[in-house]
Write an enzyme that holds these catalytic residues in place. Structure first.
Site, PDB file in Angstrom:
ATOM      1  N   GLY A 177     -59.255   1.877   1.525  1.00  0.00           N
ATOM      2  CA  GLY A 177     -58.531   3.023   2.064  1.00  0.00           C
ATOM      3  C   GLY A 177     -57.433   3.546   1.160  1.00  0.00           C
ATOM      4  O   GLY A 177     -57.527   3.508  -0.061  1.00  0.00           O
ATOM      5  N   SER A 178     -56.392   4.029   1.802  1.00  0.00           N
ATOM      6  CA  SER A 178     -55.351   4.818   1.161  1.00  0.00           C
ATOM      7  C   SER A 178     -54.554   4.051   0.117  1.00  0.00           C
ATOM      8  O   SER A 178     -54.454   2.817   0.150  1.00  0.00           O
ATOM      9  CB  SER A 178     -54.416   5.332   2.255  1.00  0.00           C
ATOM     10  OG  SER A 178     -53.100   5.391   1.816  1.00  0.00           O
ATOM     11  N   SER A 179     -53.917   4.805  -0.780  1.00  0.00           N
ATOM     12  CA  SER A 179     -53.048   4.205  -1.786  1.00  0.00           C
ATOM     13  C   SER A 179     -51.763   3.683  -1.161  1.00  0.00           C
ATOM     14  O   SER A 179     -50.954   3.053  -1.830  1.00  0.00           O
ATOM     15  CB  SER A 179     -52.729   5.228  -2.877  1.00  0.00           C
ATOM     16  OG  SER A 179     -52.108   6.373  -2.308  1.00  0.00           O
ATOM     17  N   GLY A 180     -51.568   3.928   0.134  1.00  0.00           N
ATOM     18  CA  GLY A 180     -50.398   3.376   0.829  1.00  0.00           C
ATOM     19  C   GLY A 180     -50.539   1.901   1.178  1.00  0.00           C
ATOM     20  O   GLY A 180     -49.657   1.329   1.800  1.00  0.00           O
ATOM     21  N   TRP A 181     -51.636   1.260   0.742  1.00  0.00           N
ATOM     22  CA  TRP A 181     -51.907  -0.137   1.117  1.00  0.00           C
ATOM     23  C   TRP A 181     -50.717  -1.051   0.811  1.00  0.00           C
ATOM     24  O   TRP A 181     -50.237  -1.776   1.682  1.00  0.00           O
ATOM     25  CB  TRP A 181     -53.146  -0.638   0.369  1.00  0.00           C
ATOM     26  CG  TRP A 181     -53.871  -1.762   1.062  1.00  0.00           C
ATOM     27  CD1 TRP A 181     -54.905  -1.624   1.930  1.00  0.00           C
ATOM     28  CD2 TRP A 181     -53.628  -3.170   0.938  1.00  0.00           C
ATOM     29  NE1 TRP A 181     -55.319  -2.868   2.361  1.00  0.00           N
ATOM     30  CE2 TRP A 181     -54.556  -3.828   1.768  1.00  0.00           C
ATOM     31  CE3 TRP A 181     -52.717  -3.950   0.225  1.00  0.00           C
ATOM     32  CZ2 TRP A 181     -54.610  -5.224   1.901  1.00  0.00           C
ATOM     33  CZ3 TRP A 181     -52.767  -5.333   0.354  1.00  0.00           C
ATOM     34  CH2 TRP A 181     -53.706  -5.962   1.178  1.00  0.00           C
TER      35      TRP A 181
END
Lengths: 433, 152
Positions: free
Chosen positions: B74-78
């Site tokens: 998923g997102s680069s906010g991991w």
């Protein structure tokens, strides 16, 4: 262990101050975790500092934005002074700003804190582009450029369409890169890791915004984090089409890099896309697969009473805004319906200037900037069913807000906002083989 | 596939040999996810739980557990979301994952918990089960299963 140059050692050892030393320390730990042999130089960082998450707000209240930057963006607990960014750095999308005030249930405190953070980071040299599509508004990397970007849809666009080189970075690695001009030379930065791994062949014609998005959603699901090469009867995609394709592939899977032979710069030919290696067995995308993607994206929809339409995920191009304005011209939204078009502030200025914003607002719609419902976890008050032309937003928003979703063409979405009813259906596939 | 290589030694312990990427040693109860985990949109840092609707562990809390999983998606906010679990006091005790990516590597570092990855022979996601007592040594790269629940 990562090998550092003399310059990098000097940064690590404190020549340029505590913050730069902390940044280099984080990059060394990160590079060693990855197994990177060295760092590469970058002069292009796209990160995210300004949106006030609960953890960030807590740190801000303890010690200001310097404290928040040290802990979150450098993984450092020391009290440090944040110096100016060493290399060009931009802020990606963040929370809603003042244009959201009074029109959605979004906290005033969050708007104020973010405005304060913007002032702080601007003073350190961060360009507040405030968009998931920095490549539309002032940050267009060149072919082969090593960059350090966050935002999965921007990463896949930069690698695949622009031929720039970036991994999917995070808050701390982009923070450290801004202060040092370095990022681990690993993964997508190395040519040998950029060749295709899977071949996907479309048996239906791919043309237009909706079909590129559905095809991307299929491709991401098939390859997950690998590197697809897509072929078949492909029309000439424009920026919006490839923005949709990549964002969808990075939502159903974790695609950071793809090739379209003859269209994307690392793939002049099919053979080049695979670096001369033997071609894998193709996976076919036909009418049945296209139908299955459509039904999967519409599986969260039940009620046909649509109260919210969202266009612009990733942030809309000028042409997408124009398409909405043309579809809305002379019409009025259904009472109780809302329609939002999300776009970067710089493009909103152009849409204001040429009259598209006025056309959309006359109909009762809005052109909004900086954020999106998924980033800010907010929709118009009372929203139960939304419709969108974005596979990515249809994928994420139902889980984030607990609402139903419909996916269709831009015009079907506009019609839903005008009538309050979802009447979308999948156009027949043009089967070519 | 062979069984856990390693020294199912004298004591009957299972040992998985990997590479430590965040130093330190921790011992606790395993929580095993067979699916990759999303950060942004996948976990709630305030409560340390997995919230992705279709996930096998939806609603399960990982706070204080040895989180064993295939990798990040998923997102680069991991990394930022797992970092927030540390800041809000809901972090896992240690991490063990098999597929190394920038998201998972950076996430482990900023969560500051002992972490091992890059397993040469055996897959800890297949070999460890939820509830097993597991020691994670980020200095030596060893993941040792000390006591396990009776198999069904």
């Amino acid at each position: 262990m990562v090998a550092l140059t003399d310059e990098e050692k000097a940064m690590r050892d404190g020549r340029d101050g505590d913050a730069v030393a902390a940044a280099m320390d984080l990059l060394v730990r990160y590079a060693d975790a990855l197994g990177a042999e060295h760092l590469c130089e970058t002069r292009n960082v796209a990160g995210t500092n300004t949106q006030p998450s609960p953890a960030k707000t807590k740190l801000f209240e303890e010690g200001g934005w310097s404290k928040a930057f040290a802990v979150i963006s450098l993984d450092c607990d020391d009290d440090i002074e944040v110096p100016p960014m060493k290399v060009p750095t931009c802020q990606l999308q963040h929370g809603f700003g003042e244009d959201a005030r009074g029109i959605m249930p979004y906290s005033e405190r969050a708007i104020e804190l973010q405005a304060d953070a913007e002032s702080f980071y601007s003073s350190k040299g961060v360009n507040i582009l405030a968009t998931c599509t920095p490549y539309q508004v002032g940050n267009l990397p060149t072919y082969g450029e090593h960059i350090a970007w966050m935002e999965s849809s921007a990463v896949v666009y930069a690698n695949s369409v622009l031929g720039a080189r970036t991994n999917c970075e995070g808050g701390a690695s982009t923070g450290a890169a801004s202060l040092t001009g370095r990022i681990p030379c690993w993964g997508n930065h190395l040519v040998e890791n950029r060749y295709g791994t899977h071949l996907i062949e479309s048996g239906v014609r791919i043309d237009g915004f909706q079909d590129w998005g559905m095809f991307g959603y299929f491709v991401g699901d098939v390859v997950q984090e690998a590197r697809p090469v897509v072929t078949g009867e492909l029309g000439q995609p424009d920026l919006a089409d490839l923005k949709h394709f990549g964002a969808a592939a990075a939502s159903s899977g974790g695609v950071e890099m793809y090739h379209i032979p003859g269209r994307t710069p690392d793939a002049p030919t099919l053979e080049a896309a695979f670096g001369g290696a033997a071609l894998p067995e193709p996976v076919r995308y036909g009418a049945a697969e296209r139908r299955a993607v459509y039904e999967s994206l519409n599986s969260i929809g039940d009620s046909e009473d649509v109260d919210f339409v969202l266009i612009g995920c990733p942030h809309a191009t000028l042409e997408q805004i124009g398409r909405v304005a043309r579809a809305l011209d002379g019409r009025t939204l259904s009472p109780g319906s809302e329609l939002w078009v999300m776009t970067p502030r710089a493009l909103r200025a152009v849409a204001d200037r040429n009259g598209w914003t006025a056309t959309i607002e006359r109909a009762g719609g809005r052109v909004l900037t900086d954020s999106c419902p998924a980033m800010s976890r907010v929709a118009p008050a009372g929203t139960e069913v939304f419709a969108t032309d974005s596979a990515k937003q249809a994928h994420y928003l139902p889980a984030i807000l607990g609402i139903e979703a419909w996916f269709g063409t831009t015009e079907e979405c506009v019609d839903a906002a005008v009538t309050g009813r979802w009447r979308g259906s999948l156009a027949p596939a043009e089967v070519v083989r | 596939m062979s069984g856990p290589t390693s020294d199912v030694a004298q004591s009957g312990r299972l040992v998985f040999r990997g590479r430590g990427i965040v130093p330190g040693r921790a011992e606790g109860e395993a929580l095993v996810s067979h699916e990759t985990i999303s950060g942004w949109g996948g976990i709630d840092p305030a409560t340390g739980t997995i919230i992705e609707r279709r996930h096998e562990l939806c609603g399960v809390c990982f706070t204080g557990k040895v989180l064993v999983f295939p990798g990040a998606k998923g997102s680069s906010g991991w990394s930022g979301f797992f970092q927030a679990t540390r800041l809000l006091g809901t972090a896992p005790l240690a991490m063990v994952f098999t597929h190394l990516t920038t998201k998972a590597a950076l996430g482990a570092i900023v969560t500051r918990v002992p972490t091992v990855t890059d397993f040469a022979d055996d897959d800890p996601v297949a070999g460890i089960q939820t509830g097993d007592r597991v020691e994670v040594d980020g200095d030596t790269g060893l993941v040792i299963v000390h006591g396990r629940l009776p198999r069904a």
